[in-house]
Enzyme design. Structure first.
Site, PDB file in Angstrom:
ATOM      1  N   CYS A 267       0.814  -1.229   0.000  1.00  7.61           N
ATOM      2  CA  CYS A 267       0.000   0.000   0.000  1.00  7.61           C
ATOM      3  C   CYS A 267       0.843   1.273   0.000  1.00  7.61           C
ATOM      4  CB  CYS A 267      -0.989  -0.019   1.171  1.00  7.61           C
ATOM      5  SG  CYS A 267      -0.244   0.160   2.817  1.00  7.61           S
ATOM      6  N   HIS A 315      -2.718   1.501   6.723  1.00  2.00           N
ATOM      7  CA  HIS A 315      -3.060   1.356   5.306  1.00  2.00           C
ATOM      8  C   HIS A 315      -3.199   2.745   4.689  1.00  2.00           C
ATOM      9  CE1 HIS A 315      -4.382  -0.873   1.785  1.00  2.00           C
ATOM     10  NE2 HIS A 315      -5.352   0.003   1.617  1.00  2.00           N
ATOM     11  N   HIS A 327      -5.672   1.892  -4.480  1.00  2.00           N
ATOM     12  CA  HIS A 327      -4.796   1.361  -3.437  1.00  2.00           C
ATOM     13  C   HIS A 327      -4.402  -0.082  -3.763  1.00  2.00           C
ATOM     14  CE1 HIS A 327      -7.988  -0.981  -0.974  1.00  2.00           C
ATOM     15  NE2 HIS A 327      -8.526  -0.665  -2.135  1.00  2.00           N
TER      16      HIS A 327
END
Length: 351
Positions: A267, A315, A327
């Site tokens: 990520c 994240h 993402h």
């Protein structure tokens, strides 16, 4: 102000507890419940459906834990690189200082030898023995200057020696810190690998039908190929536009923990890589990226902003407009578009 499109299936009370993966697992659980209990090797005493749902939920939890461990690994890896560079620079400085000290010692040795060769005779005795007293007086003056030069060189050597010892001490401390950081990297790497291996074992323990249902759900029913309508969306700056173009070009690339592209990403590796294409250097981890710019409300998010998720900032995705982020979700999935409210938002950062 940006209008964030929300799915009608996400109510305000459930939004805070829903993640990309848990939403996929809910789909998987519904599909798995149709399989006979006797065919499920992961079933617990409470029944086949419960066992399958429990296994799927455990996989989701393991992936979330693995992502946290991945960001810790990324942070330790970045720190290790910094320390390696610092140690290298310190060693270069120490070598240069050592060469300077060696040169000073050589010059002082030559001065001492010259003084010895001139003899250590008391000036009064020398004057008495001299055939030309005026000649001796010239030599005595030169000897005084020589002594002054020697004293100056001694002071310089003393200072350089102290500097050398300080540099050696600092280099030794950095080397110990580097070794500790390398150990930390190895520990986090093992943690990630262990969690992913456990998740894979749980998935492999499911019967074929259940595994296929999970795989379909983990792909969000084709969201890898989903492209939202971003017509007319204009980023706030040229660099943000370049970063958005880069991150959208990465859609479809596989998730790989610890990877910063260009063919696979985790990520924070994805957002770091995308902004690097725009000439902006971002920190390596999602936690550090949270502080890599100005904080703005989610309602004012613009394309190119970083959306940080979960309370521990484990994240990150990039807002691209129309209520969507791009993402790298988790192992087994590919870089994709998802609603900005796919999981609890901790912060929105504008680099």
């Amino acid at each position: 102000m940006v209008s964030h499109r929300r799915s009608s299936q996400r109510g305000p009370t459930t939004l805070a507890s829903v993640t990309v993966l848990s939403a996929a697992l809910a789909t998987a659980a519904a599909a798995l419940s149709a399989a006979p209990a006797s065919a499920d090797p992961s079933s617990g005493a409470g029944g086949g459906s419960t066992g399958r749902e429990g296994a799927a939920a455990r996989v989701g939890k393991l992936y979330e834990e693995a992502e946290r461990a991945t960001e810790q690994y990324n942070g330790a890896s970045a720190r290790t690189k910094e320390l390696r560079d610092e140690v290298s620079a310190l060693q270069d400085r120490t070598a240069r200082t050592q060469a300077r000290v060696n040169g000073m010692r050589a010059r002082l040795g030559a001065l001492a030898a010259a003084q010895y060769r001139s003899g250590g005779i008391d000036p009064t005795v020398r004057l008495m023995l001299s055939e030309r007293p005026e000649s001796y007086l010239e030599k005595a003056a030169a000897l005084d200057r020589l002594s002054g030069t020697q004293a100056h060189e001694l002071h310089r050597l003393q200072a350089a020696t102290r500097e050398l010892e300080q540099q050696r001490h600092e280099a030794a401390r950095k080397l110990a810190e580097l070794e500790a950081s390398r150990t930390e990297v190895a520990r986090h790497k093992k943690d990630v690998q262990r969690k992913l291996a456990t998740a894979r074992r749980l998935l492999n323990a499911l019967p074929a039908q259940a595994r296929e249902a999970y795989d379909r759900a983990s792909r969000s029913d084709g969201r890898d190929e989903y492209i939202p309508d971003l017509t007319g969306i204009v980023p706030g700056s040229g660099r943000a536009e370049a970063a958005v173009s880069a991150v959208r070009a990465a859609v479809g690339a596989p998730y790989a923990w610890g990877s910063t592209g260009p063919s696979s990403f985790d990520c924070s590796g994805l957002t770091q890589w995308a902004y690097a294409q725009a000439g902006i250097s971002l920190p390596r981890t999602s936690q550090a990226q949270r502080g890599a710019g100005a904080q703005v409300p989610l309602s004012q998010a613009r394309p190119g902003d970083l959306v940080i998720y979960r309370s521990d900032a484990s994240h990150v995705g990039m807002y691209v407009g129309n209520g969507q982020v791009v993402h790298a979700p988790y192992p087994g999935a590919r870089v994709r578009y998802d609603p900005v409210d796919m999981m609890p938002v901790a912060a929105v950062t504008r680099p």
